[in-house]
Write a protein that holds these residues in place. Structure first.
Motif, PDB file in Angstrom:
ATOM      1  N   TYR A 128      -3.405   8.482   8.895  1.00 36.47           N
ATOM      2  CA  TYR A 128      -2.999   8.915  10.236  1.00 36.47           C
ATOM      3  C   TYR A 128      -1.719   8.739  10.300  1.00 36.47           C
ATOM      4  N   TYR A 129      -1.053   9.661  11.076  1.00 38.44           N
ATOM      5  CA  TYR A 129       0.626   9.542  11.396  1.00 38.44           C
ATOM      6  C   TYR A 129       0.694   8.867  12.890  1.00 38.44           C
ATOM      7  N   PRO A 130       1.365   7.670  12.779  1.00 39.94           N
ATOM      8  CA  PRO A 130       1.109   6.854  13.989  1.00 39.94           C
ATOM      9  C   PRO A 130       2.112   7.315  15.056  1.00 39.94           C
ATOM     10  N   PRO A 133       0.574  -1.201  -0.166  1.00 39.69           N
ATOM     11  CA  PRO A 133      -0.044  -0.017   0.048  1.00 39.69           C
ATOM     12  C   PRO A 133       0.784   1.277   0.148  1.00 39.69           C
ATOM     13  N   ASN A 134       2.064   1.172   0.693  1.00 37.65           N
ATOM     14  CA  ASN A 134       2.753   2.477   0.518  1.00 37.65           C
ATOM     15  C   ASN A 134       3.504   2.932  -0.713  1.00 37.65           C
ATOM     16  N   HIS A 135       3.604   1.725  -1.477  1.00 33.40           N
ATOM     17  CA  HIS A 135       4.455   1.787  -2.890  1.00 33.40           C
ATOM     18  C   HIS A 135       3.434   2.482  -3.790  1.00 33.40           C
ATOM     19  N   LEU A 166       0.176  17.459   8.596  1.00 30.20           N
ATOM     20  CA  LEU A 166       1.369  17.578   9.183  1.00 30.20           C
ATOM     21  C   LEU A 166       2.603  17.784   8.128  1.00 30.20           C
ATOM     22  N   PHE A 167       2.388  16.986   6.923  1.00 30.03           N
ATOM     23  CA  PHE A 167       3.320  17.111   6.106  1.00 30.03           C
ATOM     24  C   PHE A 167       3.234  18.739   5.313  1.00 30.03           C
ATOM     25  N   ILE A 168       2.179  19.191   5.244  1.00 34.80           N
ATOM     26  CA  ILE A 168       1.900  20.688   4.940  1.00 34.80           C
ATOM     27  C   ILE A 168       2.721  21.433   5.781  1.00 34.80           C
TER      28      ILE A 168
HETATM   29  N1  SAM Z   1       5.829  11.185  -5.445  1.00 31.70           N
HETATM   30  C1  SAM Z   1       6.190   9.851  -5.275  1.00 31.70           C
HETATM   31  C2  SAM Z   1       6.684   8.978  -6.417  1.00 31.70           C
HETATM   32  O1  SAM Z   1       6.784   9.696  -7.376  1.00 31.70           O
HETATM   33  O2  SAM Z   1       7.217   7.983  -6.410  1.00 31.70           O
HETATM   34  C3  SAM Z   1       5.220   9.315  -4.527  1.00 31.70           C
HETATM   35  C4  SAM Z   1       4.982   9.716  -3.125  1.00 31.70           C
HETATM   36  S1  SAM Z   1       3.775   8.638  -2.309  1.00 31.70           S
HETATM   37  C5  SAM Z   1       2.368   9.299  -2.746  1.00 31.70           C
HETATM   38  C6  SAM Z   1       4.154   8.909  -0.879  1.00 31.70           C
HETATM   39  C7  SAM Z   1       5.329   8.580  -0.027  1.00 31.70           C
HETATM   40  O3  SAM Z   1       5.424   9.001   1.201  1.00 31.70           O
HETATM   41  C8  SAM Z   1       5.749   7.124   0.051  1.00 31.70           C
HETATM   42  O4  SAM Z   1       6.746   6.848  -0.629  1.00 31.70           O
HETATM   43  C9  SAM Z   1       5.778   6.877   1.475  1.00 31.70           C
HETATM   44  O5  SAM Z   1       6.568   5.755   1.745  1.00 31.70           O
HETATM   45  C10 SAM Z   1       6.403   8.207   1.926  1.00 31.70           C
HETATM   46  N2  SAM Z   1       6.022   8.701   3.345  1.00 31.70           N
HETATM   47  C11 SAM Z   1       4.942   8.151   4.186  1.00 31.70           C
HETATM   48  N3  SAM Z   1       4.980   8.742   5.482  1.00 31.70           N
HETATM   49  C12 SAM Z   1       6.483   9.307   5.481  1.00 31.70           C
HETATM   50  C13 SAM Z   1       7.094  10.031   6.513  1.00 31.70           C
HETATM   51  N4  SAM Z   1       6.570  10.061   7.484  1.00 31.70           N
HETATM   52  N5  SAM Z   1       8.520  10.295   6.199  1.00 31.70           N
HETATM   53  C14 SAM Z   1       8.910  10.295   4.801  1.00 31.70           C
HETATM   54  N6  SAM Z   1       8.326   9.709   3.895  1.00 31.70           N
HETATM   55  C15 SAM Z   1       6.948   9.179   4.066  1.00 31.70           C
END
Ligand code: SAM
Length: 309
Positions: A179-181, A72-74, A203-205
């Motif tokens: 959600y951020y764990p 799912p993360n990929h 939080l990312f924003i």
């Molecule tokens: N723009 C990327 C690409 O072209 O491959 C895809 C981005 S994808 C929608 C979101 C990414 O955020 C995932 O690869 C995930 O592993 C990463 N991610 C999620 N939580 C994160 C965190 N806390 N810190 C860094 N990366 C994180």
């Protein structure tokens, strides 16, 4: 066969071989094949190929690997979105790009496809930093960047924890949604939820804003329903206090697997004492990419807005 197809076939063949012989996933096989090319253990057939041909070939191999493992993360940001983000970066930094380099951060780098698409589009004018928590993805991004000779500094870490990155001119990011764990880390943010877990995308924003220079722009691929959830009120307040919304661009539905996965492009500017908010927020919808006439009307609308902004 086109050059990028030849490169894809080459990487694909090697990845399949490593998948079999080393009992690893196909995606790990792709990584292995890129590393062997860079270590000169395998010959590199992409020497005379363009940066875009190489990026596209690797992208297709990675996509194949992602489909096979369905983690799912990929997720990779597709080219259409990368090209659109690149177009807007070019529009917003038109003057600066004429005589200086642009520093760009992608705090959720993934495979690097979004960032590297933008960098190839503005070739030679961008130096970048990428952050990614997933080791396999960041290694794929590092190898791709090296093969296409794009200057990217990478950090393998949780982007919501302390980052050693100087403020950049611009951020591009396809936000991870959910959600951020780590609730303890979330406490450091203005956008920490009052109750329960915080949204990672909120939080990312905030974290992206923390690492942007005053007056810098952020180009964020957001969930289409970002402003409709129960935590949206706090996000609105945060944005009003620290940023100016420049544009909200709806993206064509057919680019996404389902309504729940639909995204929009949000462009915000970090407030600065020496600048002012735009007169009007650009609200537009990107038409279906195959409709050339509607597409040129969309770009015309952007140009008119830019002139009056
Ligand atoms: N723009 C990327 C690409 O072209 O491959 C895809 C981005 S994808 C929608 C979101 C990414 O955020 C995932 O690869 C995930 O592993 C990463 N991610 C999620 N939580 C994160 C965190 N806390 N810190 C860094 N990366 C994180």
């Amino acid at each position: 066969m086109e050059k990028f197809e030849q490169i894809f076939s080459y990487i694909n063949e090697k990845a399949e071989k490593y998948e079999q012989s080393e009992s690893i996933s196909f995606l790990e096989g792709v990584l292995q094949s890129l590393e062997n090319i860079l270590d000169e253990k395998d010959t590199w057939i992409g020497k005379d190929a363009s940066k875009e041909e190489i990026r596209k070939a690797i992208q297709i191999a990675i996509l194949k690997g992602m489909r096979k493992t369905s983690q799912p993360n990929h997720q990779m940001t597709p080219d259409t979105l990368g090209i659109l983000v690149g177009y807007f970066v070019e529009q917003f930094y038109e003057d600066q790009l004429k005589n200086s380099q642009l520093s760009v951060l992608d705090p959720a780098l993934g495979t690097g496809n979004l960032l590297l698409t933008v960098m190839n589009l503005l070739d030679g004018k961008v130096s970048a930093t990428g952050i990614e928590v997933d080791e396999l993805l960041i290694r794929l991004a590092a190898d791709t960047a090296e093969l296409i000779e794009q200057p990217v500094v990478l950090y393998h870490q949780d982007a919501l924890q302390k980052m050693l990155v100087d403020p950049v001119d611009a951020v591009v990011c396809d936000l991870p949604v959910g959600y951020y764990p780590n609730e303890e880390v979330a406490l450091d943010y203005e956008l920490c939820a009052h109750e329960g877990m915080s949204y990672a995308h909120h939080l990312f924003i905030e974290q992206s804003m923390n690492h942007t220079k005053d007056g810098g722009y952020l180009f964020l691929l957001i969930p289409a329903n970002l402003f409709e959830t129960e935590q949206a009120k706090d996000l609105h307040k945060f944005l009003k206090k620290h940023a100016w919304i420049q544009a909200v661009i709806q993206l064509p539905e057919n680019l996404f697997a389902s309504k729940a996965h639909e995204k929009s492009l949000l462009i915000i500017q970090k407030q600065s004492k020496t600048l002012r908010a735009p007169r009007e927020v650009l609200l537009a919808k990107v038409p279906n990419m195959s409709n050339k006439q509607a597409l040129s009307m969309f770009f015309e609308k952007v140009q008119v807005w830019k002139k009056n902004k």
